[in-house]
Design a protein around this motif. Structure first.
Motif, mmCIF file in Angstrom:
data_model
loop_
_atom_site.group_PDB
_atom_site.id
_atom_site.type_symbol
_atom_site.label_atom_id
_atom_site.label_comp_id
_atom_site.label_asym_id
_atom_site.label_seq_id
_atom_site.Cartn_x
_atom_site.Cartn_y
_atom_site.Cartn_z
ATOM 1 N N PHE A 30 75.187 45.210 37.240
ATOM 2 C CA PHE A 30 74.503 46.099 38.171
ATOM 3 C C PHE A 30 73.499 46.928 37.390
ATOM 4 N N ASP A 31 72.294 46.435 37.286
ATOM 5 C CA ASP A 31 71.239 47.118 36.540
ATOM 6 C C ASP A 31 70.108 47.459 37.497
ATOM 7 N N ARG A 32 69.918 48.745 37.758
ATOM 8 C CA ARG A 32 68.900 49.212 38.696
ATOM 9 C C ARG A 32 68.342 50.543 38.219
ATOM 10 N N THR A 33 67.112 50.830 38.634
ATOM 11 C CA THR A 33 66.559 52.166 38.415
ATOM 12 C C THR A 33 67.131 53.087 39.491
ATOM 13 N N LEU A 34 67.304 54.344 39.123
ATOM 14 C CA LEU A 34 67.982 55.308 39.989
ATOM 15 C C LEU A 34 67.212 56.622 39.981
ATOM 16 N N ALA A 35 67.063 57.227 41.157
ATOM 17 C CA ALA A 35 66.453 58.552 41.263
ATOM 18 C C ALA A 35 67.338 59.418 42.145
ATOM 19 N N CYS A 36 67.415 60.683 41.813
ATOM 20 C CA CYS A 36 68.180 61.652 42.601
ATOM 21 C C CYS A 36 67.261 62.824 42.919
ATOM 22 N N GLN A 37 67.025 63.044 44.198
ATOM 23 C CA GLN A 37 66.197 64.156 44.638
ATOM 24 C C GLN A 37 67.092 65.269 45.147
ATOM 25 N N VAL A 38 66.767 66.495 44.754
ATOM 26 C CA VAL A 38 67.494 67.685 45.189
ATOM 27 C C VAL A 38 66.479 68.559 45.931
ATOM 28 N N PRO A 39 66.323 68.316 47.241
ATOM 29 C CA PRO A 39 65.236 68.947 47.992
ATOM 30 C C PRO A 39 65.265 70.473 48.023
ATOM 31 N N ASP A 40 66.446 71.078 48.076
ATOM 32 C CA ASP A 40 66.498 72.537 48.179
ATOM 33 C C ASP A 40 66.017 73.232 46.906
ATOM 34 N N LEU A 41 66.001 72.505 45.789
ATOM 35 C CA LEU A 41 65.490 73.056 44.535
ATOM 36 C C LEU A 41 64.092 72.526 44.203
ATOM 37 N N GLY A 42 63.640 71.545 44.966
ATOM 38 C CA GLY A 42 62.377 70.908 44.645
ATOM 39 C C GLY A 42 62.451 70.166 43.321
ATOM 40 N N THR A 58 66.919 61.720 32.968
ATOM 41 C CA THR A 58 65.927 62.712 32.606
ATOM 42 C C THR A 58 65.378 63.389 33.854
ATOM 43 N N ASP A 59 64.660 64.472 33.665
ATOM 44 C CA ASP A 59 64.059 65.196 34.782
ATOM 45 C C ASP A 59 62.880 64.420 35.352
ATOM 46 N N GLY A 60 62.613 64.657 36.620
ATOM 47 C CA GLY A 60 61.466 64.049 37.283
ATOM 48 C C GLY A 60 61.877 62.917 38.201
ATOM 49 N N ASP A 61 60.993 62.608 39.139
ATOM 50 C CA ASP A 61 61.253 61.562 40.118
ATOM 51 C C ASP A 61 60.755 60.218 39.602
ATOM 52 N N ASP A 62 61.281 59.161 40.155
ATOM 53 C CA ASP A 62 60.787 57.811 39.921
ATOM 54 C C ASP A 62 60.551 57.179 41.286
ATOM 55 N N PRO A 63 59.318 57.217 41.781
ATOM 56 C CA PRO A 63 59.047 56.699 43.119
ATOM 57 C C PRO A 63 59.341 55.208 43.274
ATOM 58 N N LYS A 64 59.442 54.483 42.168
ATOM 59 C CA LYS A 64 59.717 53.048 42.231
ATOM 60 C C LYS A 64 61.197 52.720 42.059
ATOM 61 N N ALA A 65 62.048 53.733 42.001
ATOM 62 C CA ALA A 65 63.482 53.506 41.781
ATOM 63 C C ALA A 65 64.061 52.633 42.892
ATOM 64 N N LYS A 66 64.919 51.717 42.512
ATOM 65 C CA LYS A 66 65.559 50.814 43.474
ATOM 66 C C LYS A 66 66.639 51.518 44.285
ATOM 67 N N ILE A 67 67.250 52.556 43.699
ATOM 68 C CA ILE A 67 68.270 53.341 44.395
ATOM 69 C C ILE A 67 67.838 54.795 44.369
ATOM 70 N N LYS A 68 67.782 55.416 45.547
ATOM 71 C CA LYS A 68 67.388 56.818 45.636
ATOM 72 C C LYS A 68 68.481 57.600 46.347
ATOM 73 N N LEU A 69 68.939 58.644 45.680
ATOM 74 C CA LEU A 69 69.920 59.557 46.259
ATOM 75 C C LEU A 69 69.193 60.834 46.635
ATOM 76 N N ILE A 70 69.514 61.371 47.806
ATOM 77 C CA ILE A 70 68.948 62.642 48.244
ATOM 78 C C ILE A 70 70.129 63.508 48.657
ATOM 79 N N ILE A 71 70.262 64.654 47.982
ATOM 80 C CA ILE A 71 71.423 65.511 48.217
ATOM 81 C C ILE A 71 71.074 66.950 47.859
ATOM 82 N N ALA A 72 71.611 67.896 48.613
ATOM 83 C CA ALA A 72 71.409 69.318 48.321
ATOM 84 C C ALA A 72 72.166 69.693 47.049
ATOM 85 N N SER A 73 71.685 70.715 46.380
ATOM 86 C CA SER A 73 72.260 71.109 45.089
ATOM 87 C C SER A 73 73.750 71.434 45.182
ATOM 88 N N ASP A 74 74.139 72.229 46.158
ATOM 89 C CA ASP A 74 75.559 72.584 46.294
ATOM 90 C C ASP A 74 76.418 71.357 46.603
#
Length: 111
Positions: A30-42, A58-74
């Motif tokens: 299972f080899d994929r690029t991954l991004a995690c966005q935390v919208p409440d913190l930007g 690392t910090d920063g977004d990867d718009p081409k990530a194959k898997i994207k997680l979006i979750i609030a900080s808490d």
């Protein structure tokens, strides 16, 4: 609201836990690029899932990530601490995952 540093540390803890889960279950192809966005913190983080382990986080977004997680900080902190079930968070919309169906099935094995 949690801080960016707390979220970064939580993701590092999640990476360590996934590495343990991947090691216990044998090799997981299972080899994929991954991004995690935390919208409440930007804020956003990115890395790679490699054999079921998160590497190069690392910090920063990867718009081409194959898997994207979006979750609030808490919610991220609660999820990593084990006080929020990933399935329930996904079903309730507290955790959003953008990925192919096959990737979702493989990701479910890790969490």
């Amino acid at each position: 609201m949690a801080t960016v540093d707390q979220c970064r540390e939580a993701l590092n803890q999640l990476a360590a836990r996934l590495a343990e889960n991947a090691g216990a279950g044998g090799r997981l192809d299972f080899d994929r690029t991954l991004a995690c966005q935390v919208p409440d913190l930007g804020a956003a983080f990115h890395g790679r899932l490699e054999d079921g382990k998160i590497v190069d986080l690392t910090d920063g977004d990867d718009p081409k990530a194959k898997i994207k997680l979006i979750i609030a900080s808490d919610d991220l902190l609660e999820l990593v601490a084990g006080r929020l079930d990933a399935g329930k968070a996904f079903a309730s919309g507290r955790l959003k995952i953008k990925a192919s169906v096959m990737d979702l099935l493989k990701l479910r094995k890790l969490l």
